[in-house]
Design a protein around this motif. Structure first.
Motif, short mmCIF file in Angstrom:
data_model
loop_
_atom_site.label_atom_id
_atom_site.label_comp_id
_atom_site.label_asym_id
_atom_site.label_seq_id
_atom_site.Cartn_x
_atom_site.Cartn_y
_atom_site.Cartn_z
N ARG A 247 43.13 46.18 43.34
CA ARG A 247 42.26 45.66 42.28
C ARG A 247 41.29 46.72 41.77
O ARG A 247 40.80 46.64 40.63
CB ARG A 247 41.50 44.43 42.77
N THR A 252 46.51 46.79 35.47
CA THR A 252 46.43 45.34 35.31
C THR A 252 47.62 44.78 34.55
O THR A 252 48.09 45.37 33.57
CB THR A 252 45.13 44.95 34.57
N LEU A 317 40.45 42.01 37.58
CA LEU A 317 40.88 40.62 37.74
C LEU A 317 40.60 39.81 36.48
O LEU A 317 41.44 39.00 36.05
CB LEU A 317 40.19 40.00 38.95
N LYS A 320 43.26 40.37 33.80
CA LYS A 320 44.51 39.62 34.01
C LYS A 320 44.36 38.19 33.51
O LYS A 320 45.21 37.66 32.77
CB LYS A 320 44.88 39.64 35.50
N ASN A 366 46.75 33.71 38.21
CA ASN A 366 45.41 33.57 37.61
C ASN A 366 44.47 32.80 38.53
O ASN A 366 43.28 33.13 38.63
CB ASN A 366 45.52 32.90 36.25
N CYS A 369 43.33 35.13 41.16
CA CYS A 369 42.31 36.04 40.59
C CYS A 369 40.94 35.37 40.60
O CYS A 369 39.94 35.99 40.96
CB CYS A 369 42.69 36.42 39.16
#
Length: 379
Positions: A247, A252, A317, A320, A366, A369
């Protein structure tokens, strides 16, 4: 193009589009056929391997372009605008290349990176498996020590590049998990670099996907797969330290989503021009909103790649989540603007909409994330 032709300073999106135009032309021309067939045709792989693009995340000393996340994100976006399925394969190749460059031994870097940079080899990540969940904390793939290395047993699912990759980065449980504060992976896990010809490794691309149909996403089975001790990437039992650094890399999947959104926006703008929609104020405003969303997503992806935020990992994050959401919204609004033309099964926007949805479900999903960003809030 020679793989040692460094791209420093980093060219703009337009310069990269011109530089890789031969590759992108081949990819675009084959995208519809590849989606229908569920696999990329040979000419796409030939163009990919000869373009030099596979070496972007690899140091110049190993034959690569010496690029950072800004470069790789831009290249992923460009390829995604031509065909998202190939962009996902390329993204995983970059991810494995970067992990070897960062964590690999001198022997691993010297042995694998030149092959990955030249295009002779393609790399893939084999992390996911049924029952493990998005956070990869309940792995059934096991690694046990042998007299001359390790034996791997288990099965991986949703491995992008399965069957076409020559090198797999496999995540396995090498000892019993204990307590861990990690929200992705657990202690006792180890990464292994496993070559495609290794006895006991079998790849199967039999998944019939709704989106990213040509991404060679499938299964990787490991049955009594013997690897030597030199196959371990990073510290034994400490894969979480590698995962945690991903990360922070700035790379990404939001770049894939931005490419999809850009392609959808171009398609609907071309439709609007043909149909004279620019004469309608309401249509013009909707088109402006779509363009603004694409630019906002691109800006966040660019910032993630630069790693200049106060918390670069969180920005990656965010990129994304936001970019994948934007790409789905842009595709759906573009289809509404198309009217009845959007009901045609073969329209390119329907393919893009399916691909856009797929990115949100790719790891880290997601929702994962969101968990990773908010993990410390309740403490």
């Amino acid at each position: 193009m020679p793989a040692t032709d460094s791209l420093t300073p980093i060219p703009s999106h337009e310069e990269l589009a011109e530089r890789y135009a031969p590759l992108l032309d081949v990819v675009r021309a084959a995208a519809a056929e590849a989606d229908e067939a569920g696999e990329l045709p040979p000419q796409v792989f030939a163009a990919l391997r000869s373009s030099g693009i596979l070496g972007a995340a690899i140091a110049v000393e190993h034959g690569g372009l010496g690029g950072d996340a800004v470069l790789t994100n831009r290249l992923i976006e460009l390829v995604a605008a031509a065909d998202p399925s190939l962009a996902i394969i390329l993204f995983q190749h970059y991810a494995v290349s970067a992990r070897i460059g960062e964590w690999g031994s001198a022997e691993q870097r010297g042995g694998y990176l030149p092959l990955l940079a030249s295009g002779e080899w393609i790399a893939a990540s084999a992390w996911s498996e049924s029952g493990a969940g998005a956070d990869k904390r309940n792995l059934s793939t096991k690694a046990r020590r042998s007299d001359d290395g390790w034996v791997l047993d288990g099965a991986k699912t949703f491995t992008t590049g399965a069957g076409i990759a020559q090198l797999y980065l496999v995540l396995a449980q090498s000892s019993e998990p204990g307590d861990t504060d990690s929200t992705y992976g657990s202690d006792g896990q180890t990464f292994f670099l496993v070559e495609s010809g290794t006895p006991g490794l079998v790849a199967d691309t039999g998944m019939d996907l709704v989106g990213m149909r040509a991404s060679a996403t499938g299964f990787v089975e490991l049955h009594e797969c013997q690897v030597d001790s030199g196959s371990v990437l990073g510290p034994v039992g400490r894969a979480t330290s590698i995962i945690a650094g991903v990360r922070e890399s700035g790379a990404t999947l939001g770049a894939v989503s931005t490419g999809i959104a850009e392609s959808a926006y171009r398609l609907v703008m071309a439709h609007a021009e043909r149909r004279g929609l620019a004469r309608q104020q309401a249509a013009r405003h909707r088109l402006v909103d779509l363009g603004a969303r694409v630019e906002a997503a691109r800006a966040l992806v660019e910032r993630a790649g630069r790693k200049d935020a106060d918390d670069p990992g969180t920005t990656t994050l965010y990129s994304k989540v936001i970019a994948s959401t934007v790409s789905e919204e842009v595709c759906q609004e573009a289809l509404r603007l198309l009217g009845s033309a959007g009901f045609l099964r073969g329209h390119q926007l329907n393919k893009l909409a399916r691909d856009a949805r797929a990115v949100g479900l790719m790891g880290p999903t997601n929702d994962l994330c969101r968990d990773l960003v908010s993990a410390g809030w309740a403490r």
